[in-house]
Design an enzyme around this catalytic site. Structure first.
Site, mmCIF file in Angstrom:
data_model
loop_
_atom_site.group_PDB
_atom_site.id
_atom_site.type_symbol
_atom_site.label_atom_id
_atom_site.label_comp_id
_atom_site.label_asym_id
_atom_site.label_seq_id
_atom_site.Cartn_x
_atom_site.Cartn_y
_atom_site.Cartn_z
ATOM 1 N N ASP A 155 0.830 -1.206 0.000
ATOM 2 C CA ASP A 155 0.000 0.000 0.000
ATOM 3 C C ASP A 155 0.864 1.256 0.000
ATOM 4 O O ASP A 155 2.018 1.246 0.444
ATOM 5 C CB ASP A 155 -0.959 0.020 1.194
ATOM 6 C CG ASP A 155 -0.244 -0.034 2.541
ATOM 7 O OD1 ASP A 155 0.794 -0.724 2.648
ATOM 8 O OD2 ASP A 155 -0.717 0.612 3.499
ATOM 9 N N ASP B 89 8.798 4.511 -1.116
ATOM 10 C CA ASP B 89 8.088 3.885 0.007
ATOM 11 C C ASP B 89 6.918 3.055 -0.501
ATOM 12 O O ASP B 89 5.816 3.571 -0.640
ATOM 13 C CB ASP B 89 7.607 4.977 0.957
ATOM 14 C CG ASP B 89 7.074 4.461 2.270
ATOM 15 O OD1 ASP B 89 7.241 3.260 2.555
ATOM 16 O OD2 ASP B 89 6.485 5.257 3.014
ATOM 17 N N GLU C 177 0.037 -0.928 5.944
ATOM 18 C CA GLU C 177 1.121 -0.321 6.725
ATOM 19 C C GLU C 177 0.936 1.177 6.844
ATOM 20 O O GLU C 177 1.195 1.765 7.896
ATOM 21 C CB GLU C 177 2.476 -0.627 6.080
ATOM 22 C CG GLU C 177 3.675 -0.357 6.983
ATOM 23 C CD GLU C 177 4.175 1.088 6.933
ATOM 24 O OE1 GLU C 177 4.995 1.461 7.796
ATOM 25 O OE2 GLU C 177 3.763 1.832 6.031
ATOM 26 N N HIS D 91 6.257 10.081 0.611
ATOM 27 C CA HIS D 91 4.968 10.738 0.873
ATOM 28 C C HIS D 91 4.866 12.115 0.219
ATOM 29 O O HIS D 91 3.925 12.858 0.505
ATOM 30 C CB HIS D 91 4.702 10.860 2.383
ATOM 31 C CG HIS D 91 4.551 9.543 3.077
ATOM 32 N ND1 HIS D 91 3.912 9.421 4.302
ATOM 33 C CD2 HIS D 91 4.941 8.281 2.749
ATOM 34 C CE1 HIS D 91 3.922 8.154 4.679
ATOM 35 N NE2 HIS D 91 4.550 7.442 3.742
#
Length: 390
Positions: free
Chosen positions: A78, A109, A143, A363
Site C-alpha cells: 500500500d 516507500d 502499513e 509521501h
C-alpha cells in the site's frame, strides 16, 4: 513542467518489477493486484503462498524451504494518497524514468524495496539450501493506514503456528542520501493520549464564579512538557512528548470554558513499554489535577535489535558486510524515524533490520529515487540472501 521519459534498452529486473507494482493504484488499504503479481512470481521460484483478506486488508504469506534458520522479508504494497495531481510532473501511478531517476508513488516507500528483493530472490534462490533455511515473504496492504490487520495480524498468525523467526529484513526506505548509508535496528515507540479537564462555565467578567478549564489544563501541559524524560544515548533517541491539539468546543470571547480536551503524543525509548509509560503519565497528570481523565490510543511498542554473538545468525552483521561489498563503506546504524512494521516482528529471538533506498521524497509530490540506489539495493539484498547458506 512534465517529465520526459528516458528510453532504456534493457532495464534491470528490479526496475521492471518496480514499474509493474507502481502502476497499480494501491492506496492504503487497497492492494490493487500487487500481491497477486508477487504470488505469481514467487510460486514460480518454489514458494508456497497463502493469501488472507482480513477486514479489507490483503496479506500475503509465502514460504520456501524447511530449514531451522527462519529468515523473513517484510514489506507493504500500500501507498499513501498522491495528493494534488496537478502538482505532479507525471501521473503518480504511471511510473516514469527520467534523467536516471524513477518517478511515481511508491518509488521510495516502498515498492522499490519489494522489487529489489524479488530480483535478489531470483538471483539467489538456486544457491540457498532448503535444508538449512526457511525463507518467508510477509507482505501486507495495511502499513500506511491503521496497521491493525496487516503485519500485526501476520505475526499473530505465525505465532499461533509456532513459527519463530530468527531474522526479519524490512524493506523500508532507511537511507538518507544513498542506499546503504543508514540502516535501522530499532525504533522508538509511540503512544497517543487524550486528557479531559473539567472546569465551570461562567462570564469572563465574573471569574470568581467560574473555573477556567484552560487554566487548569495549562498546568497539566506544563507538567507534562517539563517532565525530565531520559535524553537517550548515541544509539537510541530519548523520550519526547508533544501536545498536538487543544479543544474547548464552541467559543465566544466572553465565556470561561467549562471543559478542555488535550491531545498529545509520546515517542518513547525501549526503556519503557506501553504499560509503564501510561502509568507514569497518569501519575504526572493526577499530581496536578486529580479529576482529570486520561485515555490512551494507537500504541506502538519500541524495539531495539542488538548484535548476536553467533555471526551466522546475526542479521546486523550480514547487512553490514553486504553493504560494504556493494558500496565500499559501512552503514550508520540508526534508530531514528517514526514507527514501522518492524515492531510487530521484533523480539528477543528475532533480529529486525530495516534496509532500503533513500527516504528523502517519501509521501511527497513527485516521489522519486535514483536508479543507482535501486540497483545497489538489489545487490545488497542478493548478498544478504547468499549469506544465509554460507
Amino acid at each position: 513542467m512534465s517529465i520526459q521519459p528516458s528510453i532504456t534498452a534493457a532495464p534491470a529486473r528490479s526496475l521492471h518489477f518496480a514499474e509493474v507494482l507502481m502502476a497499480r493504484e494501491s492506496i492504503t488499504p487497497v492492494d490493487a493486484g500487487c500481491q497477486s503479481y508477487l504470488m505469481y512470481k514467487l510460486e514460480k521460484l518454489g514458494f508456497v503462498c497463502e493469501r488472507h483478506t482480513i477486514n479489507g486488508v490483503k496479506n500475503l504469506i509465502a514460504k520456501w524451504g524447511g530449514g531451522p534458520l527462519h529468515f523473513a522479508f517484510s514489506g507493504h504494497t500500500d501507498v499513501v494518497p498522491p495528493g494534488p495531481l496537478e502538482k505532479w510532473k507525471s501521473p503518480p501511478f504511471s511510473p516514469v524514468v527520467s534523467q536516471n531517476k524513477l518517478y511515481g508513488r511508491g518509488a521510495a516507500d516502498m515498492k522499490t524495496g519489494i522489487s529489489a528483493m524479488l530480483a535478489a530472490t531470483e538471483r539467489a534462490i538456486a544457491s540457498l539450501d532448503e535444508r538449512e533455511v526457511t525463507y518467508w515473504w510477509l507482505i501486507t496492504s495495511d502499513e500506511e493506514g491503521e496497521a491493525e490487520w496487516g503485519s500485526k495480524w501476520i505475526n499473530e498468525y505465525l505465532t499461533k503456528r509456532n513459527v519463530q523467526l530468527d531474522m526479519c529484513l524490512v524493506g523500508e526506505p532507511s537511507a538518507t542520501t544513498q542506499t546503504g548509508d543508514t540502516i535501522k535496528v530499532g525504533r522508538r515507540g509511540s503512544l497517543s493520549g487524550t486528557i479531559t479537564v473539567a472546569g465551570k462555565q461562567g462570564h469572563v467578567a465574573y471569574p470568581k464564579t467560574a473555573v477556567n478549564a484552560i487554566h487548569k489544563a495549562s498546568n497539566i501541559v506544563n507538567a507534562l512538557t517539563h517532565y525530565p524524560f531520559e535524553e537517550g544515548s548515541d544509539d537510541f533517541p530519548g523520550t519526547t512528548l508533544q501536545i498536538t491539539h487543544m479543544d474547548t468546543g464552541s467559543f465566544t470571547d466572553n465565556i470561561v470554558p467549562s471543559a478542555v480536551r488535550i491531545e498529545f503524543n509520546v515517542r518513547y525509548s525501549w526503556q519503557y513499554n506501553q504499560g509503564s509509560l501510561a502509568e507514569l503519565l497518569r501519575q504526572i497528570i493526577s499530581s496536578v489535577d486529580m479529576s482529570a481523565l486520561v485515555s490512551f490510543s494507537r500504541p506502538c511498542e519500541a524495539y531495539l535489535s542488538k548484535p548476536h554473538n553467533n555471526a551466522k545468525r546475526c542479521l546486523i552483521t550480514s547487512v553490514e558486510k553486504a553493504i560494504k561489498a556493494a558500496t565500499g563503506r559501512y552503514p550508520v546504524i540508526s534508530t531514528s524515524g517514526g514507527t514501522s512494521d518492524g515492531r510487530f516482528y521484533a523480539s528477543e529471538k528475532t533480529q529486525v533490520v530495516e534496509v532500503g533506498v533513500p527516504n528523502a521524497t517519501i509521501h511527497q509530490v513527485n516521489e522519486h529515487i535514483h536508479l543507482s540506489d535501486l540497483l545497489t539495493l538489489e545487490d545488497i539484498y542478493t548478498d544478504i540472501l547468499l549469506s544465509l547458506s554460507k
